[in-house]
Design a protein around this motif. Structure first.
Motif, PDB file in Angstrom:
ATOM      1  N   HIS A  47       9.680  -5.757  -9.183  1.00  0.00           N
ATOM      2  CA  HIS A  47       8.809  -6.400  -8.525  1.00  0.00           C
ATOM      3  C   HIS A  47       8.138  -5.254  -6.935  1.00  0.00           C
ATOM      4  N   ALA A  49       5.929  -4.965  -3.705  1.00  0.00           N
ATOM      5  CA  ALA A  49       4.564  -5.619  -3.009  1.00  0.00           C
ATOM      6  C   ALA A  49       4.154  -4.512  -1.943  1.00  0.00           C
ATOM      7  N   ASP A  50       3.465  -4.571  -1.614  1.00  0.00           N
ATOM      8  CA  ASP A  50       2.896  -4.101   0.060  1.00  0.00           C
ATOM      9  C   ASP A  50       3.140  -3.258  -0.349  1.00  0.00           C
ATOM     10  N   HIS A  52       0.360  -0.709   0.934  1.00  0.00           N
ATOM     11  CA  HIS A  52       0.084  -0.594   1.779  1.00  0.00           C
ATOM     12  C   HIS A  52      -1.114   1.227   1.519  1.00  0.00           C
ATOM     13  N   THR A  78       2.129  -7.127  -6.543  1.00  0.00           N
ATOM     14  CA  THR A  78       2.454  -8.078  -6.060  1.00  0.00           C
ATOM     15  C   THR A  78       1.449  -8.464  -5.079  1.00  0.00           C
ATOM     16  N   GLY A  79       1.295  -7.574  -4.674  1.00  0.00           N
ATOM     17  CA  GLY A  79       0.112  -7.198  -3.877  1.00  0.00           C
ATOM     18  C   GLY A  79       0.040  -6.765  -2.586  1.00  0.00           C
ATOM     19  N   ASP A  80      -1.061  -6.601  -1.914  1.00  0.00           N
ATOM     20  CA  ASP A  80      -1.201  -5.076  -0.703  1.00  0.00           C
ATOM     21  C   ASP A  80      -0.784  -3.979  -0.999  1.00  0.00           C
ATOM     22  N   LEU A  81      -1.456  -3.326  -2.073  1.00  0.00           N
ATOM     23  CA  LEU A  81      -1.710  -2.399  -2.962  1.00  0.00           C
ATOM     24  C   LEU A  81      -2.490  -1.253  -1.813  1.00  0.00           C
ATOM     25  N   LYS A  83      -4.259  -0.505   2.277  1.00  0.00           N
ATOM     26  CA  LYS A  83      -4.638  -1.038   3.871  1.00  0.00           C
ATOM     27  C   LYS A  83      -5.843  -1.162   3.681  1.00  0.00           C
ATOM     28  N   ARG A  85     -10.317  -1.574   2.653  1.00  0.00           N
ATOM     29  CA  ARG A  85     -10.883  -1.840   1.404  1.00  0.00           C
ATOM     30  C   ARG A  85     -12.029  -0.262   1.827  1.00  0.00           C
ATOM     31  N   TYR A 106      -0.742  -5.958 -12.321  1.00  0.00           N
ATOM     32  CA  TYR A 106      -1.044  -5.694 -11.353  1.00  0.00           C
ATOM     33  C   TYR A 106      -2.198  -6.887 -11.145  1.00  0.00           C
TER      34      TYR A 106
END
Length: 106
Positions: A47, A49-50, A52, A78-81, A83, A85, A106
């Motif tokens: 897993h 995550a984060d 950034h 699961t998130g914050d791939l 930093k 946009r 993803y």
């Protein structure tokens, strides 16, 4: 005057830690679970995550190496791939480097 110097040192230490140490600190934890009814086979899940990601650099390469060395069956991100946009390229490069026997989600 002494209190100002102490405060300045504390602020400098916090800025240094948050900019130079913490972003490169990769944490790997291992948990072994026995789930009744699943059987004796071992399933290895990673897993992530984060991340950034802001670029494809040392930290991303190190994380990719750590994950692939575990030889996972599945990788779940699961998130914050990324930093910011609009800068998907570093995050997508990281995901493309992951190697899971059964797949990555993803």
């Amino acid at each position: 005057m002494k209190k100002r110097y102490i405060l300045l040192i504390c602020v400098a230490a916090l800025v240094g830690y948050s900019g130079l140490i913490e972003p490169y600190w990769i944490v790997q934890k291992t948990h072994r679970l026995k789930i009744p009814g699943i059987g004796p086979d071992t399933l290895r899940i990673v897993h992530v995550a984060d991340l950034h990601a802001t670029r494809s650099g040392f930290r991303e390469a190190k994380a990719t190496e750590m994950i692939n060395r575990l030889n996972p069956d599945y990788v779940f991100f699961t998130g914050d791939l990324i930093k910011s946009r609009g800068r998907l390229t570093p995050g997508l490069a990281f995901l493309a480097g992951l190697d899971a026997r059964q797949g990555a989600t993803y």
